[in-house]
Design an enzyme around this catalytic site. Structure first.
Site, short mmCIF file in Angstrom:
data_model
loop_
_atom_site.label_atom_id
_atom_site.label_comp_id
_atom_site.label_asym_id
_atom_site.label_seq_id
_atom_site.Cartn_x
_atom_site.Cartn_y
_atom_site.Cartn_z
N ASP A 42 0.41 2.12 -1.23
CA ASP A 42 -0.42 1.00 -1.70
C ASP A 42 -0.21 0.76 -3.20
OD1 ASP A 42 -1.78 3.20 -2.65
OD2 ASP A 42 -3.73 2.65 -1.82
N SER A 43 0.69 1.55 -3.81
CA SER A 43 1.13 1.26 -5.18
C SER A 43 1.73 -0.14 -5.25
CB SER A 43 2.16 2.30 -5.64
OG SER A 43 3.22 2.40 -4.72
N ASP A 81 0.29 4.08 3.72
CA ASP A 81 -1.00 4.32 3.06
C ASP A 81 -2.10 3.52 3.74
OD1 ASP A 81 -0.99 6.14 0.97
OD2 ASP A 81 -0.20 4.72 -0.48
N LYS A 110 -1.41 7.88 5.40
CA LYS A 110 -1.81 8.73 4.27
C LYS A 110 -3.18 8.27 3.76
CE LYS A 110 0.35 8.64 0.04
NZ LYS A 110 -0.70 8.18 -0.88
N GLU A 112 -6.36 9.25 0.78
CA GLU A 112 -6.64 9.95 -0.48
C GLU A 112 -7.97 10.70 -0.41
OE1 GLU A 112 -6.36 7.39 -3.91
OE2 GLU A 112 -4.39 6.66 -3.31
N GLU A 176 -0.54 14.46 -6.76
CA GLU A 176 -0.18 13.50 -7.82
C GLU A 176 -0.74 13.96 -9.17
OE1 GLU A 176 -0.77 9.35 -6.91
OE2 GLU A 176 -0.35 8.75 -8.98
#
Ligand code: KIV
Length: 257
Positions: A42-43, A81, A110, A112, A176
């Site tokens: 999602d960057s 993501d 993925k 977070e 990260e």
């Protein structure tokens, strides 16, 4: 041969896991020959859409880019993501993970976070959804972007979170911006692979944002090594094209019908 979740897990303590992000088919088809894992991160919210944070990325945007990426992958494991606010509880997470997987045919999603999402990850894995975790700097929820692991409390939390994600059934964890000795400790303590970004070479694998690696995304951060200055090459090409059009040197006869 198409890589499977187990192939990635088996790499722990044997060989390094190579991973990059891709947001489109053409890029994915290049990475596919070299990567174990391709992540539709999602960057893309900040890299492509100039959003202030990844919080603005929608499920539809992730699915659209992932469909494109899917077309470029033959061998690598594909991970997508789950965007912010798409996994606030177990039911919502399962519904959206299923939507991502059925639309994109990706291998895993993925998410977070650690303790906060433990039950959600457990629910997903119980329902046969492969989950990659993400600890350390969490772009979806962190207010400031600083490396993690200076404070003892932070170190203990990340280690505990990694163990929780493992027990919830995650098959790997992205670390990260995690301090070197902490990434070493986490990698040693858990049996699933850690994939580092700004988390030293102690991790079981590495991931970078592809646009950063080729120097397309004009950012300068410590953990990015630019393997190419693609902006320079692109600038040269576009300048040449503009010059030739203005001088009527392009197109030539061979480019015309
Ligand atoms: O969104 C992303 O690209 C990521 C990587 C930086 C790990 O989460």
């Amino acid at each position: 041969m198409k890589k499977k979740i187990l192939d990635i897990i088996k790499k722990k303590n044997k060989s390094k896991i190579v991973s990059l992000t891709a947001y489109s088919k053409n890029v994915a088809s290049i990475l596919d020959n070299f990567c174990d894992i391709i992540l539709v991160g999602d960057s893309l919210g900040s890299v492509l859409y100039n959003y202030k944070s990844t919080r603005e990325v929608s499920l539809k945007t992730m699915i659209d880019h992932s469909k494109s990426v899917r077309m470029g992958i033959k061998k690598s494991l594909m991970v997508v993501d789950m965007p912010h606010n798409t996994y606030r509880n177990s039911k919502e997470a399962l519904k959206n993970a299923k939507k991502i997987i059925s639309n994109t045919k990706c291998d895993a999603v993925k998410l977070e976070g650690g303790k906060k999402i433990y039950k959600i990850v457990k629910y997903l894995t119980k329902n046969n959804i492969a989950v990659m975790g993400h600890l350390g700097l969490l772009p979806q929820t962190d207010k400031t972007f600083k490396f993690k692991g200076k404070k003892i409390s932070e170190r203990n939390k990340i280690l505990k979170d990694a163990e929780l994600l493992q027990s919830a059934g995650a098959f790997s964890i992205v670390l990260e911006c995690v301090e070197t000795s902490l990434s070493k400790l986490v990698t040693k303590k858990i049996n699933i692979p850690t994939i580092g970004i700004g988390a030293s070479n102690n991790c079981d694998g590495q991931i970078l944002v592809f646009d950063d690696l080729i120097g397309l995304n004009p950012i300068n951060v410590r953990f990015v090594k630019k393997y190419l200055n693609i902006r320079k090459e692109m600038t040269k090409a576009v300048a040449n094209y503009a010059k030739e059009v203005r001088k009527n040197k392009f197109p030539l006869k061979k480019h015309s019908y």
